[in-house]
Design a protein around this motif. Sequence first.
Motif, short mmCIF file in Angstrom:
data_model
loop_
_atom_site.label_atom_id
_atom_site.label_comp_id
_atom_site.label_asym_id
_atom_site.label_seq_id
_atom_site.Cartn_x
_atom_site.Cartn_y
_atom_site.Cartn_z
N HIS A 1 -8.25 -3.15 -8.80
CA HIS A 1 -7.01 -2.59 -8.26
C HIS A 1 -6.21 -3.68 -7.55
O HIS A 1 -6.76 -4.71 -7.17
CB HIS A 1 -7.27 -1.41 -7.32
N SER B 1 -5.02 -3.52 -4.71
CA SER B 1 -5.37 -3.56 -3.28
C SER B 1 -6.22 -4.80 -2.96
O SER B 1 -6.32 -5.19 -1.79
CB SER B 1 -6.13 -2.30 -2.87
N GLN C 1 -4.34 -7.15 -0.81
CA GLN C 1 -3.74 -6.67 0.45
C GLN C 1 -4.00 -7.61 1.62
O GLN C 1 -3.06 -8.08 2.28
CB GLN C 1 -4.35 -5.32 0.81
N ARG D 1 -10.91 -1.97 -15.55
CA ARG D 1 -11.98 -1.02 -15.22
C ARG D 1 -12.71 -0.60 -16.48
O ARG D 1 -12.08 -0.26 -17.48
CB ARG D 1 -11.40 0.24 -14.57
N GLN E 1 -1.07 -1.92 -12.22
CA GLN E 1 -0.78 -1.17 -11.00
C GLN E 1 0.32 -1.84 -10.21
O GLN E 1 0.58 -3.04 -10.36
CB GLN E 1 -2.02 -1.11 -10.09
N GLU F 1 1.28 -2.11 -6.11
CA GLU F 1 0.85 -1.87 -4.74
C GLU F 1 2.05 -2.15 -3.85
O GLU F 1 2.85 -3.03 -4.15
CB GLU F 1 -0.25 -2.91 -4.42
N PHE G 1 -9.27 7.27 1.02
CA PHE G 1 -9.48 5.90 0.52
C PHE G 1 -10.21 5.14 1.62
O PHE G 1 -9.95 5.38 2.80
CB PHE G 1 -8.14 5.22 0.19
N PHE H 1 -9.75 2.34 2.71
CA PHE H 1 -8.92 1.36 3.42
C PHE H 1 -7.69 1.95 4.10
O PHE H 1 -6.83 1.21 4.57
CB PHE H 1 -8.51 0.24 2.44
N THR H 2 -7.59 3.28 4.15
CA THR H 2 -6.47 3.92 4.87
C THR H 2 -6.96 5.15 5.63
O THR H 2 -7.96 5.77 5.25
CB THR H 2 -5.38 4.41 3.88
N GLY I 1 -1.54 7.00 -4.71
CA GLY I 1 -2.34 7.15 -3.50
C GLY I 1 -1.74 6.29 -2.40
O GLY I 1 -1.12 5.26 -2.69
N CYS I 2 -1.91 6.71 -1.16
CA CYS I 2 -1.29 5.95 -0.07
C CYS I 2 -1.89 6.35 1.27
O CYS I 2 -2.67 7.30 1.36
CB CYS I 2 0.21 6.18 -0.05
N GLY I 3 -1.49 5.63 2.32
CA GLY I 3 -1.97 5.99 3.64
C GLY I 3 -1.61 4.96 4.69
O GLY I 3 -0.91 3.98 4.40
N ALA J 1 0.50 1.65 3.19
CA ALA J 1 0.37 1.04 1.86
C ALA J 1 0.26 2.14 0.82
O ALA J 1 -0.09 3.27 1.13
CB ALA J 1 -0.87 0.15 1.81
N PHE J 2 0.61 1.79 -0.42
CA PHE J 2 0.42 2.72 -1.54
C PHE J 2 0.00 1.95 -2.78
O PHE J 2 0.14 0.73 -2.85
CB PHE J 2 1.71 3.51 -1.85
N GLY J 3 -0.54 2.69 -3.77
CA GLY J 3 -0.86 2.10 -5.06
C GLY J 3 -0.58 3.10 -6.16
O GLY J 3 -0.88 4.29 -6.00
N1 DAH Z 1 -6.21 1.11 -4.85
C1 DAH Z 1 -6.14 2.54 -5.06
C2 DAH Z 1 -6.62 2.87 -6.48
O1 DAH Z 1 -6.70 2.01 -7.30
C3 DAH Z 1 -4.73 3.03 -4.91
C4 DAH Z 1 -4.28 2.96 -3.47
C5 DAH Z 1 -4.47 4.02 -2.63
C6 DAH Z 1 -3.67 1.80 -2.98
C7 DAH Z 1 -4.07 3.98 -1.31
C8 DAH Z 1 -3.25 1.75 -1.65
C9 DAH Z 1 -3.47 2.85 -0.83
O2 DAH Z 1 -2.67 0.67 -1.12
O3 DAH Z 1 -3.04 2.78 0.46
O4 DAH Z 1 -6.92 4.00 -6.76
#
Ligand code: DAH
Length: 424
Positions: A82, A84, A87, A107, A121, A123, A230, A232-233, A252-254, A273-275
């Motif tokens: 990912h 992330s 980050q 993956r 992806q 981010e 997640f 990391f959030t 996804g995010c947080g 952050a989000f992805g």
């Molecule tokens: N890395 C996550 C994934 O591959 C997606 C993601 C979720 C990224 C939340 C983020 C985050 O930065 O805050 O499923």
Amino acid sequence: MNTPASILSAISKRLHLQPDHPLSITRQLIESRFTGYKYHNELFPVVSVKQNFDVLEFPLDHPGRSRTDTYYINKETVLRTHTSAHQADIFHANESSGYLISADVYRRDAVDRSHYPVFHQMEGAKSWDRNCLGSYSTLTEQIWADVTKIPSHTIKVEDLNPTIHPERNPLQLNYHSVEEVEAMATHLKRSLEDVVVTIFTAARAAAAAAGDTAALTQEPLKVRWVEAYFPFTSPSWELEVLWQGDWLEILGCGIVKQSILNNAGVSSRLGWAFGLGLERIAMLLFSIPDIRLFWSSDRRFLSQFSAARPIQLFVPFSRHPACFKDVSFWIRSTSSGAGGQAAHASTWDFHENDVMELARDVAGDLVEDLRLVDEFVHPKTGRKSLCYRINYRSLERTLTNEETNELHGKFRQQLVEKLGVELR
Ligand code: DAH
């Protein structure tokens, strides 16, 4: 090392940067909604286990770390699973308060029309510095002022849960105030709703231009926020969009774990952050029916997209016939000798992703789909038998019988050689 050559060869493709490629157009459309952010689009996909998992606080027993899910180059090095994975490094470089990363990710996964072992992806992250309040008296005030700069929209948003839930979606008590998280969560949600409005307005305009009358009479765009988890959030959310009658998960995010920012040497900053997956969005934006098409070099595919034109729906070229073939086999059982196990307990040293990958390795993009159609355990011997059905189909031409027979023969042989199964 469990990374086949077919996967390594994808590294140089960089589809998200190819001019006029639908993934590149999708990337630019989203980037256009984040002005002032720094864009990182050339990060190399080979990263350390530390970057991909450890610094993001993935537990040691997280399934994502396993060799069945992730491509390892060696014990400490993987193909990023990912975006992330970058980050912490980008927070550490501290070059901008907002950034976007677009990149290829890898993956080991199922094979079908919407899953491919390499995908892309994006981010994004935005953070604020407690030591740079400018004319504001609190950080919360500054974040709310930034919220007013996000373009407004009129779509229906369902958001039923509280921003913070002590058990399901906790505040990072030692680091953030409720007011700060409310402000950041609103900034995050409005920013991403704006992205979704942009994408889906373009998708509907394209459908209408293509004469899809249903697109014109569709009910208004609707999105909803749901709680998520997640490593990391915290708190975390997913954004879903009602698309052609189904709720579709878009991202996804947080609120970024403060320990990640602190360890990256920017402890005065806090943020979100989000992805998101670019293929999924590009597939519905352009109405692209099969994820393998992104990898096609066929002019009939590539010539349909242009960054200079408004989004237009993809016009599929005629589909070539499917060719289904089954393979049945007994899998190897490794009876565990470890103490404490029941006498008959046997485990199977077998993972479905290995079958998926062998098929890809033998037949590449000629594999449209592969699925388990039957499985049973012999009542007397305890041996387990599986039957997989594989669909060979080319996006570009009609396959001959000899050709698919030969591919299938090779696949069967590889199952024996690489996975130690016994064909039935
Ligand atoms: N890395 C996550 C994934 O591959 C997606 C993601 C979720 C990224 C939340 C983020 C985050 O930065 O805050 O499923």
